[in-house]
Design a protein around this motif. Structure first.
Motif, short mmCIF file in Angstrom:
data_model
loop_
_atom_site.label_atom_id
_atom_site.label_comp_id
_atom_site.label_asym_id
_atom_site.label_seq_id
_atom_site.Cartn_x
_atom_site.Cartn_y
_atom_site.Cartn_z
N PHE A 1 -7.47 0.01 -9.73
CA PHE A 1 -6.72 -0.41 -8.24
C PHE A 1 -6.25 -2.02 -8.56
CE2 PHE A 1 -7.16 -2.29 -4.05
CZ PHE A 1 -6.29 -1.16 -3.40
N PHE B 1 -10.90 6.24 -1.01
CA PHE B 1 -9.75 5.16 -0.44
C PHE B 1 -9.65 5.17 0.68
CE2 PHE B 1 -8.90 5.17 -5.07
CZ PHE B 1 -8.92 3.94 -5.30
N TRP C 1 0.80 -1.13 -0.07
CA TRP C 1 -0.03 -0.10 -0.10
C TRP C 1 1.01 1.08 -0.01
CZ3 TRP C 1 -3.94 2.26 -1.53
CH2 TRP C 1 -4.32 3.59 -1.05
N VAL D 1 -2.32 5.01 -6.82
CA VAL D 1 -3.65 5.27 -6.84
C VAL D 1 -4.40 6.46 -6.66
CG1 VAL D 1 -5.71 4.42 -5.21
CG2 VAL D 1 -3.66 2.87 -5.83
N LYS E 1 0.01 3.54 -3.08
CA LYS E 1 -0.66 4.92 -2.68
C LYS E 1 -0.72 6.04 -3.61
CE LYS E 1 1.38 6.29 1.37
NZ LYS E 1 1.26 6.43 2.84
N ILE F 1 -3.10 -1.64 -10.40
CA ILE F 1 -1.75 -1.21 -9.69
C ILE F 1 -1.52 -2.07 -8.57
CG2 ILE F 1 -1.41 0.89 -8.26
CD1 ILE F 1 -3.45 2.50 -9.84
#
Length: 185
Positions: free
Chosen positions: A108, A83, A66, A73, A70, A111
């Protein structure tokens, strides 16, 4: 207005919306039971139809993954999609209008998978330093070695440190050793 609406606190673990009738709005006290039953049916139907327009999906995401993904995203977020990372639970929730969440969910997932592959590739990669004199490096450059390496090993990272006369290679072992052999040919 015949209802009172109470939303949960954003920091609350309980995600319950409370809708209650405003008793003062009901004029005839004798029919209160029937009116509340009718009110309850109407409110439930209306609230359900509103909630059907929205969607929440949860995805298991390692905190390291993450952290790396991020930014990608956030740069591709569609308007109306939120999110919500929960690092403690290794989850990221997507919330918003159904159509927007559906479109964003595909991006998402792409990615997420690409980030996992990149991290796994980095774990399997090695670093190699190859001594190459500045004169030899100039010859290799004029011989288009960098172009060849870019074509043959597109994910291989290379750099030349002239002060140390070293070509630095970073990539999977097959790429690094293939590039090393080509540099010494």
């Amino acid at each position: 207005r015949s209802s009172d609406l109470t939303w949960p606190q954003t920091s609350s673990a309980q995600v319950e919306v409370i809708i209650s009738p405003l008793i003062s709005k009901f004029k005839e006290r004798k029919l209160l039971g029937q009116l509340i039953k009718k009110w309850n049916e109407q409110v439930t139907t209306k609230f359900t139809s509103i909630m059907l327009k929205y969607k929440v999906t949860e995805h298991k995401v390692d905190p390291v993954v993450w952290d790396r993904m991020k930014e990608s995203v956030n740069s591709s977020v569609e308007v109306g999609v939120l999110f919500i990372p929960d690092v403690n639970k290794n989850m990221v929730a997507l919330a918003g209008v159904v159509e927007s969440v559906d479109r964003m969910e595909q991006q998402f997932t792409e990615i997420l998978e690409q980030t996992k592959k990149t991290i796994e590739r980095e774990k399997q990669s090695i670093r190699e330093h190859v001594r190459v004199s500045p004169a030899m490096y100039a010859v290799l450059c004029s011989d288009k070695l960098e172009d060849y390496l870019q074509t043959a090993f597109p994910n291989l990272k290379t750099s030349y440190d002239a002060s140390l006369s070293i070509v630095k290679l970073f990539g999977l072992s097959a790429e690094v050793y293939g590039a090393d052999r080509k540099a010494h040919v």
